[in-house]
Design an enzyme around this catalytic site. Structure first.
Site, PDB file in Angstrom:
ATOM      1  CB  CYS A   1      -8.051  -4.047   2.046  1.00  0.00           C
ATOM      2  SG  CYS A   1      -6.326  -4.538   2.205  1.00  0.00           S
TER       3      CYS A   1
ATOM      4  CB  THR B   1      15.279   4.072  11.915  1.00  0.00           C
ATOM      5  OG1 THR B   1      15.717   5.299  12.492  1.00  0.00           O
ATOM      6  CG2 THR B   1      16.222   2.947  12.306  1.00  0.00           C
TER       7      THR B   1
ATOM      8  CG  ASN C   1      -7.089  -8.701  -4.299  1.00  0.00           C
ATOM      9  OD1 ASN C   1      -7.234  -8.111  -5.366  1.00  0.00           O
ATOM     10  ND2 ASN C   1      -7.809  -8.403  -3.229  1.00  0.00           N
TER      11      ASN C   1
ATOM     12  CB  THR D   1      -0.955   0.006   1.205  1.00  0.00           C
ATOM     13  OG1 THR D   1      -1.884  -1.090   1.067  1.00  0.00           O
ATOM     14  CG2 THR D   1      -1.741   1.308   1.276  1.00  0.00           C
TER      15      THR D   1
ATOM     16  CB  SER E   1       3.121  -6.903   0.413  1.00  0.00           C
ATOM     17  OG  SER E   1       2.792  -6.504   1.723  1.00  0.00           O
TER      18      SER E   1
END
Length: 378
Positions: free
Chosen positions: A324, A239, A151, A75, A199
């Site tokens: 989702c 980071t 998906n 995403t 992902s």
């Protein structure tokens, strides 16, 4: 007996982390916890491990290490890829009605920002009409956005042909490969892909880590969406999630080594499940059967509400659409785009198998689903 054991057939939503991936990650939580940007010896050792994971990730898709940007997942990668192009002159975006909500919602944002977004229909089997795409694309087209594998239905698009059409007009091709990476071979150069999303949690890696591939050849410069310390060539400050990156790299390494074996075994289980469930009266498969990911089948059981069937299945985890959007009771936009009625879309179940699915689980699922469909219809 499997009556009380959990059976997980929702691998397109997320996968169980492979124990080998977890083993690779654990030392980077406890022993090698330095910041990868620190210049002391510990930091340099961690940086070297990150570089190795970058190589593993790039190698899986035929890319170079400097073409990989680590993100929190697909995403974020999609948002960076699309919103990052706002400095370019062209103002037309082409995407498709069966895309994931991450693409559709980002395109809606771009539309509100003044872009001309075309949401192209697909054929009844979910495949893109190549001739229609040729007619829509023009010299003002900035980008064509398409998922390689759907998906919900597993439909696989002809990415190479689509990229050729996009490039013929100087447009960029963004390919959402969230459901494809780690499952089928991908060569970004051969397919002509400019940007690609990954992902980790879709192929036995950890959640919260993904990547965006940006082709060197495309010479794209994206506007950063996250600002700060200038990490990752200023594309994505913050980071680095070192344990996640190590996990993604290991998942890529395992996928490259075991992809063919996974395909053979999982496809046999999927085919058995599908063949037996299609013996249920009036049931049918949604989407293309000939151009489809080997782990997925989306089956409609007319007259049975999918939510009721899912709840009745208890310990068997399946889905009625994208994870989702499953918080709503609306019919799937993907199935509606294929021409299904609201009732049939709301009577469809997605079964998505994975590396840890067993024959015993499939046999039990066939028996349980068949019994419940008959009960719920009466």
């Amino acid at each position: 007996m499997l009556n009380d054991q959990r059976i997980y057939l929702d691998n397109n939503a997320t996968t169980k982390i492979d124990p080998r991936v977890l083993d690779a990650m654990l030392p980077y939580f406890t022993e090698y916890y330095s910041n990868a940007n620190s210049i002391h010896l510990d930091g340099l050792n961690v940086k070297e491990a990150v570089e190795n994971a970058t190589f593993q990730t790039a190698n899986l898709i035929g890319a170079k290490q400097n073409e990989i940007i680590f993100t929190s997942g697909a995403t974020e990668s999609i948002n960076l890829a699309i919103k990052g192009l706002q400095h370019l002159d062209r103002k037309k975006i082409i995407t498709f009605s069966t895309e994931h909500s991450a693409v559709l919602d980002t395109c809606a944002f771009m539309e509100a920002a003044g872009y001309d977004v075309k949401y192209e229909p697909v054929e009844q089997d979910g495949l893109i009409n190549i001739e229609n795409l040729k007619n829509q694309i023009d010299d003002n087209t900035l980008i064509v956005i398409v998922m390689m594998v759907n998906n919900e239905t597993g439909t696989i698009q002809n990415i190479k042909k689509i990229s050729e059409i996009a490039h013929s007009k100087g447009a960029i091709i963004l390919c959402d490969t969230t459901q494809a990476v780690g499952k089928i071979p991908i060569d970004v150069t051969d397919l002509g892909i400019d940007m690609l999303t990954i992902s980790a949690h879709k192929f036995y890696g950890p959640k919260g880590i993904g990547a965006l591939y940006v082709s060197n050849q495309s010479k794209l410069k994206l506007n950063a969406q996250i600002h700060g310390g200038g990490q990752q060539k200023n594309y994505r400050s913050g980071t680095l999630n070192v344990p996640g990156i190590i996990g993604l790299g290991k998942a890529c390494e395992i996928a490259q080594a075991e992809m063919k074996d996974d395909e053979i075994r999982i496809s046999q289980l999927r085919d058995k499940l599908e063949t037996e469930l299609l013996k249920i009266e009036d049931s049918f498969v949604n989407g293309s059967v000939s151009h489809r990911m080997y782990n997925t089948t989306n089956i409609c059981f007319p007259g049975v509400w999918s939510e009721q069937l899912i709840m009745s299945l208890g310990n068997i985890s399946v889905s009625n659409g994208s994870a989702c959007s499953s918080v709503t009771s609306k019919p799937s936009h993907v199935l509606k785009a294929l021409g299904l009625s609201d009732d049939d879309a709301l009577s469809s179940i997605r079964f998505s198998l994975g590396r840890f699915t067993t024959l015993e689980e499939i046999d039990f699922t066939i028996k349980k689903v068949t019994e419940l469909v008959h009960q719920l219809r009466t």
